[in-house]
Structure formats: C-alpha cells, structure tokens
Scaffold this motif. Structure first.
Motif, PDB file in Angstrom:
ATOM      1  N   ASN A   1      13.667  96.892  46.560  1.00 46.74           N
ATOM      2  CA  ASN A   1      13.893  95.497  46.187  1.00 46.74           C
ATOM      3  C   ASN A   1      15.265  95.099  46.725  1.00 46.74           C
ATOM      4  N   LEU A   2      15.302  94.266  47.751  1.00 42.12           N
ATOM      5  CA  LEU A   2      16.547  93.988  48.473  1.00 42.12           C
ATOM      6  C   LEU A   2      16.851  92.498  48.488  1.00 42.12           C
ATOM      7  N   TYR A   3      18.121  92.180  48.194  1.00 44.58           N
ATOM      8  CA  TYR A   3      18.531  90.771  48.122  1.00 44.58           C
ATOM      9  C   TYR A   3      19.858  90.469  48.831  1.00 44.58           C
TER      10      TYR A   3
ATOM     11  N   THR B   1      22.358  87.894  54.891  1.00 48.31           N
ATOM     12  CA  THR B   1      20.997  88.357  55.184  1.00 48.31           C
ATOM     13  C   THR B   1      20.985  89.482  56.219  1.00 48.31           C
TER      14      THR B   1
ATOM     15  N   PHE C   1      20.491  93.092  55.030  1.00 46.38           N
ATOM     16  CA  PHE C   1      19.159  93.666  54.819  1.00 46.38           C
ATOM     17  C   PHE C   1      18.812  94.645  55.929  1.00 46.38           C
TER      18      PHE C   1
ATOM     19  N   ILE D   1       9.122  97.026  51.607  1.00 51.37           N
ATOM     20  CA  ILE D   1      10.039  96.109  50.928  1.00 51.37           C
ATOM     21  C   ILE D   1       9.250  95.515  49.766  1.00 51.37           C
TER      22      ILE D   1
ATOM     23  N   TYR E   1      11.922  90.703  47.966  1.00 49.42           N
ATOM     24  CA  TYR E   1      13.036  89.966  48.558  1.00 49.42           C
ATOM     25  C   TYR E   1      12.794  88.499  48.236  1.00 49.42           C
TER      26      TYR E   1
ATOM     27  N   TYR F   1      14.669  87.061  56.825  1.00 47.59           N
ATOM     28  CA  TYR F   1      14.065  88.310  56.353  1.00 47.59           C
ATOM     29  C   TYR F   1      12.768  88.630  57.098  1.00 47.59           C
TER      30      TYR F   1
ATOM     31  N   SER G   1       5.624  94.472  53.179  1.00 41.33           N
ATOM     32  CA  SER G   1       6.643  93.741  52.416  1.00 41.33           C
ATOM     33  C   SER G   1       5.972  92.777  51.449  1.00 41.33           C
TER      34      SER G   1
END
Length: 474
Positions: A76-78, A86, A89, A107, A110, A140, A153
C-alpha cells in the motif's frame, strides 16, 4: 476469490499504539508468529489459492521477514499524498524488486483524495483538488505500466465512502474514489477507461469544473486560456472549441492537453477521433480587472491563503484563489499562506459552524491588509475567521501520520475598515475556541476614490483571515 489476504498494514498499528520500545519489539515478534500461523491455516483450508498480505510503505516488514510467509507481497503506497512526491513510488518498488527479485509483488493500494468543490490551476499534494488527484493517478499508472515486475495493482478506491476518523475536506468521508459517494463519475474515472478498455474512449475532462470564475490578467479581456485535458486511447485527437479547431494532438499516457481559449459565457467543446467524439460545455464567468472603472456588479470572494477555487453548492457561489494586491484591482498586502505542515496547505480538521470546510481550512496569516480599489457606493464586507489554534507535535495520529494538532496558540488582533475599528482585541480562542467558524458582516459606504481597505493590526501573535467577500449593494 483471487487470493486470500489475511493482514493489512498490521505493523502500522503497533508503532501507533505501543510507544514502549521493548513492548513494541515483543509485539512485533508475536505478530510474526501470528503471520506464520495464519498463512498455514489459509493453505490448509484452501491449497488451490495464493495468499497475500498488504504492507504499508515501510521496510520494517522486511526486517521481520513478513514476506516469507505469503505467496504474494502487496504494498500500500502513497508517496506524493501523505508525503514526498509521486516519483518516490517508482524508487520504492524498484528497490524492493532489486532486493527481492523472485518475490511476486502487487500494488494493493494507491490513491489521492479529491473534492468536486475544489479546482485549481496550481495543483499540489493534499489540496484535495480534482486536478491533483488526476495528476497523482496519471503518474502512478504510468509508473506501474513501465514496470513489468509489478504483477497487478488496485486503486484505493472506486467510490468515496464514509469513514468516521476522517476530517480533511469532507469530514467523515474518505474521498479517494474516482466516483463520488453518490456514484457520480469524476473525470479521472475516464482515464482508467482510456488506459484499460479496448473499445474507443474519448472524454473531455471538464465535468469536474464546468463553471469557471476567473479574473484575467488584462483589462477588457474577452477570453482566457485554460488547459483542458482529454482522456483517450486513440492515437490522435482533434479539439474544436466554439466551432474553431485547435488542431490535433497525439496523447501521452492516455492524456492530451490543449490550451483552450474560453470566451465569457458558454463554450462548446468537441473532441473527435475518426468516427468517435465527445461533446462538453464549459461556462466562463470573467471577473473585472479594473474595479475602479467597472460599471456592473461587484461581488468579490477570496479564498484566503489558497491557490484553489472553491465552489459552494449551497449558494452556487465560487470563491477565487488568494492574490496579492494590484492597483485598480485588489488582494492581500503581506502575510503568508498558513502551512503548519510545509508540504500541505492549511489544516485538515473539521470546523464547527459550516459545511464548506474547504473554504475555511486555508487562511492567510500575518498580513497587514486586504485592499480593493472599488468605486464609490455601499458595500457589504464579510470577514470569516477560524482559529486553528494549534502547534505541531511529533506523534502519530489515528491514520498513521506524524505531527497532529495540539496546544492552542494565543492570538489577539484588531480589524479596521477604512480606518475605523470594527473588531477590537479579537481573541478567537478565548471567545469561541479553536476550529470554530466566525463570520462578521459590515455595511460600508465609500464616498471617495480611495476604495476599501481592511487593516489587520497585531497585538499578540499574527492576525489571520480565512475568507473575505466584498459585495456592492448600492
């Protein structure tokens, strides 16, 4: 069921709720034991399917070997939303793949929040504008598509939804959806269609901002130039505005951007690729540049300390971004945007006394005045204040972010309009407390050519103002 996921960001909670380092370590170890046990339960119950765990963006999961107990690792990437940018990421997932090249990776989250009341020509992280969410998602998807080692994702998420712990621009709502809570499709929804659908897709991305209230740079301007996106999976797209072609463009990353001349009033836009087209309308309400010589209505609304336009659906009124004073027009003199966190505008706390939180969550502090060179006449001046009354502390809040709000500041100031005091020794913390909207309205008669000046005089701390409206009534 595609995969069995049996944990989500499990180590984030340990750091949040257990401050004692020794107890943290013991809890981490117990969590590892639980992870191994649950993995075995999943495999015994259903050996035909894969297992996965969703990690949050912290290498601590590798430190405690959590990836060894699951078939697929989900991240879980933000970056670019809760901090950083960005591009972070791509750096993160490249590092993971380099260190664990044989580990299947997806992923699992996001996303970025957006509020259809907020639009801007200067999008930035955590402003909740429609434009920043678009930029974030476009970045992303491009980075994911460039990395074949990412097996899949999942956007967080399809639709806005209720969330009790959220304040932000829409209290009690997580607004990271590409569809609103009442299932209206945001423009960025059609970016996904363009990116992943095989049938032809053309979408002029103006439904999030169909009415634009803009002050041009020069007096007597009949139009302004605004960027307009088209989401499409076609190789070439032509845009026709008010019957005149702006030529053709080849999209990059499923996006074509045109600089569009918008006329005052309704503008007709038509995007065409072969036999496929999309048609939209945008209304532009040009605002006067020279107030002093303006003969029509004057109704100025400034969203203090912000670069965003904020639309109030209850009144149909649009507030313009903050701007510095210019002769014959108006704006602030001195001061700064309030940024308790340098990478975010304003605050993200619910305000009492209003449903239009985005307007009052930003503010200007330390200004000496707001000045408007309006002609003679009678005016209603509306001043809006909301004391953030806070400092930052290096602790964790309920959604895992550091630096939340504590300790009210002391702030006392006086407000004068055209030299006459209207608010003396204003102390919002003492009178109403923090995070409470206070509106003050005054009828002011201007009988000379000096216009309107609202002065702010500090007694203790810095003066603040969240919004100002100046409306000619006679």
């Amino acid at each position: 069921v595609v995969m069995w996921g049996f944990m989500n960001e499990i180590l984030l909670g340990i750091g949040r709720y257990i401050p004692d380092p020794n107890l943290q370590t013991a809890t981490f170890q117990k969590t590892v034991e639980l992870t191994e046990r649950l993995s075995k339960v999943c495999k015994k119950t259903d050996p035909s399917r894969l297992t996965t765990i969703a990690f949050h963006g912290d290498d601590i999961y590798n430190k405690y070997r959590m990836g060894e107990f699951t078939d697929v690792v989900g991240w879980n990437l933000y970056p670019g939303w809760y901090g950083g940018n960005t591009e972070g990421f791509g750096r993160f997932v490249d590092d993971q793949h380099k260190r664990f090249p044989d580990r299947p990776l997806i992923i699992s989250e996001y996303g970025a929040g957006s509020d259809k009341r907020i639009n801007t020509l200067k999008p930035e992280m955590f402003d909740f504008s429609m434009q920043y969410q678009q930029k974030y998602i476009e970045d992303y998807v491009k980075q994911i598509n460039e990395r074949p080692f990412i097996a899949g994702s999942t956007l967080w998420l399809l639709n806005d939804f209720g969330s009790e712990i959220r304040d932000e621009s829409m209290p009690r709502i997580n607004n990271k959806g590409i569809v609103t809570i009442n299932r209206e499709k945001k423009d960025v929804y059609f970016y996904y269609k363009a990116a992943f659908k095989k049938e032809p897709v053309i979408h002029i991305a103006v439904t999030d901002w169909p009415v634009r209230k803009i002050t041009p740079e020069t007096d007597n301007a009949s139009q302004i130039i605004n960027p307009v996106k088209i989401y499409t999976n076609q190789k070439e797209i032509e845009l026709i505005v008010n019957g005149k072609t702006l030529g053709k463009k080849s999209p990059e990353n499923f996006v074509a951007v045109f600089d569009v001349p918008l006329l005052n009033g309704v503008n007709n836009l038509e995007a065409i690729a072969g036999n496929v087209k999309d048609v939209k309308q945008v209304r532009l309400n040009l605002q006067p540049v020279n107030y002093k010589n303006h003969k029509g209505d004057i109704n100025i609304g400034i969203n203090c300390g912000s670069d965003a336009y904020v639309y109030d659906p209850e009144t149909g009124y649009t507030w313009e971004p903050d701007r510095a004073y210019k002769q014959n027009n108006g704006g602030f003199i001195g001061g700064n945007q309030y940024r308790p966190m340098k990478d975010r505008p304003g605050i993200q706390q619910e305000l009492k006394g209003t449903t239009q939180d985005p307007l009052y969550q930003t503010m200007r502090m330390g200004m000496s005045a707001y000045k408007f060179d309006v002609p003679r006449g009678q005016y209603e001046v509306e001043l809006s204040f909301a004391e953030p009354g806070v400092k930052r502390a290096n602790v964790l809040n309920d959604i895992g972010e550091t630096n939340f709000l504590i300790n009210p500041d002391n702030r006392i100031f006086t407000v004068e309009i055209n030299g006459k005091p209207v608010l003396e020794n204003l102390n919002l913390n003492k009178e109403v407390g923090s995070l409470v909207l206070v509106k003050k309205k005054y009828i002011i008669t201007i009988e000379n050519e000096n216009g309107l000046t609202v002065d702010f005089k500090a007694i203790e701390g810095q003066p603040l103002l969240n919004a100002i409206k100046v409306k000619k009534t006679n």
